[in-house]
Every structure is written in C-alpha cells, then in structure tokens.
Design a protein around this motif. Sequence first.
Motif, PDB file in Angstrom:
ATOM      1  N   ALA A  17       1.054  -1.388  -0.121  1.00 40.39           N
ATOM      2  CA  ALA A  17       0.299   0.419  -0.201  1.00 40.39           C
ATOM      3  C   ALA A  17       1.007   1.129   0.274  1.00 40.39           C
ATOM      4  O   ALA A  17       0.775   2.197  -0.627  1.00 40.39           O
ATOM      5  CB  ALA A  17      -0.539  -0.143   1.208  1.00 40.39           C
ATOM      6  N   ALA A  18       1.870   1.878   0.885  1.00 32.97           N
ATOM      7  CA  ALA A  18       2.794   2.212   0.998  1.00 32.97           C
ATOM      8  C   ALA A  18       3.594   2.293  -0.541  1.00 32.97           C
ATOM      9  O   ALA A  18       3.998   3.500  -0.937  1.00 32.97           O
ATOM     10  CB  ALA A  18       3.859   2.144   2.074  1.00 32.97           C
ATOM     11  N   SER A  19       3.900   1.838  -1.379  1.00 31.75           N
ATOM     12  CA  SER A  19       4.223   2.096  -2.373  1.00 31.75           C
ATOM     13  C   SER A  19       3.853   2.302  -3.604  1.00 31.75           C
ATOM     14  O   SER A  19       4.228   2.702  -3.851  1.00 31.75           O
ATOM     15  CB  SER A  19       5.130  -0.187  -2.681  1.00 31.75           C
ATOM     16  OG  SER A  19       5.961  -0.602  -1.641  1.00 31.75           O
ATOM     17  N   GLY A  20       2.499   2.008  -3.390  1.00 27.23           N
ATOM     18  CA  GLY A  20       1.399   2.331  -5.060  1.00 27.23           C
ATOM     19  C   GLY A  20       1.070   3.244  -4.443  1.00 27.23           C
ATOM     20  O   GLY A  20       1.229   4.627  -5.164  1.00 27.23           O
ATOM     21  N   ILE A  82      -3.029   2.862  -4.777  1.00 28.43           N
ATOM     22  CA  ILE A  82      -2.825   1.927  -3.566  1.00 28.43           C
ATOM     23  C   ILE A  82      -3.242   0.112  -3.883  1.00 28.43           C
ATOM     24  O   ILE A  82      -2.740   0.038  -3.844  1.00 28.43           O
ATOM     25  CB  ILE A  82      -3.533   2.413  -2.116  1.00 28.43           C
ATOM     26  CG1 ILE A  82      -2.766   3.722  -1.287  1.00 28.43           C
ATOM     27  CG2 ILE A  82      -3.923   1.204  -1.415  1.00 28.43           C
ATOM     28  CD1 ILE A  82      -3.793   4.325  -0.554  1.00 28.43           C
ATOM     29  N   VAL A  83      -4.707   0.490  -4.512  1.00 28.54           N
ATOM     30  CA  VAL A  83      -5.269  -1.001  -4.893  1.00 28.54           C
ATOM     31  C   VAL A  83      -3.848  -1.608  -6.540  1.00 28.54           C
ATOM     32  O   VAL A  83      -3.776  -2.369  -5.844  1.00 28.54           O
ATOM     33  CB  VAL A  83      -6.357  -0.433  -5.815  1.00 28.54           C
ATOM     34  CG1 VAL A  83      -6.859  -1.486  -6.529  1.00 28.54           C
ATOM     35  CG2 VAL A  83      -7.275  -0.164  -4.810  1.00 28.54           C
ATOM     36  N   PHE A  84      -3.847  -0.582  -7.275  1.00 38.61           N
ATOM     37  CA  PHE A  84      -2.686  -0.903  -8.185  1.00 38.61           C
ATOM     38  C   PHE A  84      -1.189  -1.456  -7.040  1.00 38.61           C
ATOM     39  O   PHE A  84      -0.528  -2.898  -7.844  1.00 38.61           O
ATOM     40  CB  PHE A  84      -2.549  -0.851  -9.369  1.00 38.61           C
ATOM     41  CG  PHE A  84      -3.937   0.018 -10.116  1.00 38.61           C
ATOM     42  CD1 PHE A  84      -4.074  -1.679 -10.193  1.00 38.61           C
ATOM     43  CD2 PHE A  84      -3.723   0.727 -10.486  1.00 38.61           C
ATOM     44  CE1 PHE A  84      -5.150  -0.589 -11.156  1.00 38.61           C
ATOM     45  CE2 PHE A  84      -4.922   1.764 -10.990  1.00 38.61           C
ATOM     46  CZ  PHE A  84      -5.501   0.694 -11.289  1.00 38.61           C
ATOM     47  N   GLY A  85      -1.181  -0.772  -6.664  1.00 42.25           N
ATOM     48  CA  GLY A  85       0.391  -1.686  -5.528  1.00 42.25           C
ATOM     49  C   GLY A  85       0.081  -2.001  -4.786  1.00 42.25           C
ATOM     50  O   GLY A  85       1.552  -4.073  -5.016  1.00 42.25           O
ATOM     51  N   VAL A  86      -1.144  -2.679  -4.093  1.00 39.46           N
ATOM     52  CA  VAL A  86      -1.452  -4.182  -3.512  1.00 39.46           C
ATOM     53  C   VAL A  86      -1.480  -5.076  -4.766  1.00 39.46           C
ATOM     54  O   VAL A  86      -1.109  -6.499  -4.219  1.00 39.46           O
ATOM     55  CB  VAL A  86      -2.467  -4.162  -2.872  1.00 39.46           C
ATOM     56  CG1 VAL A  86      -3.187  -5.490  -2.077  1.00 39.46           C
ATOM     57  CG2 VAL A  86      -2.688  -2.890  -1.580  1.00 39.46           C
TER      58      VAL A  86
END
Length: 163
Positions: A17-20, A82-86
């Motif tokens: 989440a943090a990365s996205g 966040i969604v795409f990072g997950v």
Amino acid sequence: MHSHHLERRMPDWPAAAASGFAAGAIVMVLELLWTSIMADSSPWIISRMVAAIVLGPDTMQQTSFSAGIVGVALATHYVLGIVFGVILAGIIAPFHFDSSAGMVLLTGAVFGLALYMFNFYGMVRFFSWFAEMRGLANMASHLIFGMATAIMYWQLERRTPDK
C-alpha cells in the motif's frame, strides 16, 4: 538462482500500500510538470479527468481551479495507486519476483505496461474522456509507476528467513 514458480506466500500488505501510494505521488507530480511545461496546457486538466471518474463527466466542463475537484482527484489517484500497488505485490510475492532488483523492476515494467493497456484501452469504455490521453507520455508514466511501485515494495517489504 531463484525459481519463479507459484508458491503460497503472502505479500507484505502495508509495504504494498505504501509503495503504490508513493509511486502514485511520483507519477502525479510528473504529470503536473509535463502538462505545465511540455504540453502547454493547464495542469488541472488531468485533475478534472481523474475527478470525473467519481463525480461524472460534467466535472470536465469546469475551466478554473477548484480545490474540491483537485481534492477528489487526489483521493481517487491515491486510492487507485494503493489498489494497484497491492495487486502488484500480489503478483510479486507468490512468484518470488522480488529475488533481485532487476527481476522486480522487470516485473514492475510489465505490470506498468499492462496497467496502461487496461486503463487506456479497457476502462476507456467507461471513461471515454481518457481516450485522448493515449500515447507515449502516459505509457511512460505507467512504466514509471510500475517500476517505482515494484522497487519500493522490494525495499520496504519485511523479509523473513524463508523469503
């Protein structure tokens, strides 16, 4: 050499989440700079387009700056990041694509290209105003998003001895 076969391994969800979120911020700044400097147009056009996903296409008729529209665009952009990072972490972890920086960057690049295709050729059926945004600049921004998300996830994920 790591095997990249499917294995039951959970991603580090907070790192994902943090990365996205962070990669979404990077891309957002790049898009604002690009539209301001290179495209010779208002930096708020993209904000109106993104906000229109939530508020409807009439949002794009707004011609002046609107803090409300920019706020909705920011929230939408960050939630999608966040969604795409997950989702990307959900691909990286079970296949051990985090075995090296090169592998995770390659995975991020492929994901970014797939995301570009999804956004500008799939979702454009629902949000037709994004069709005009197809092109190398947005493909590059999606590549940057995928690679930035992947490398940040690789750096942030909590590794256990079996990872």
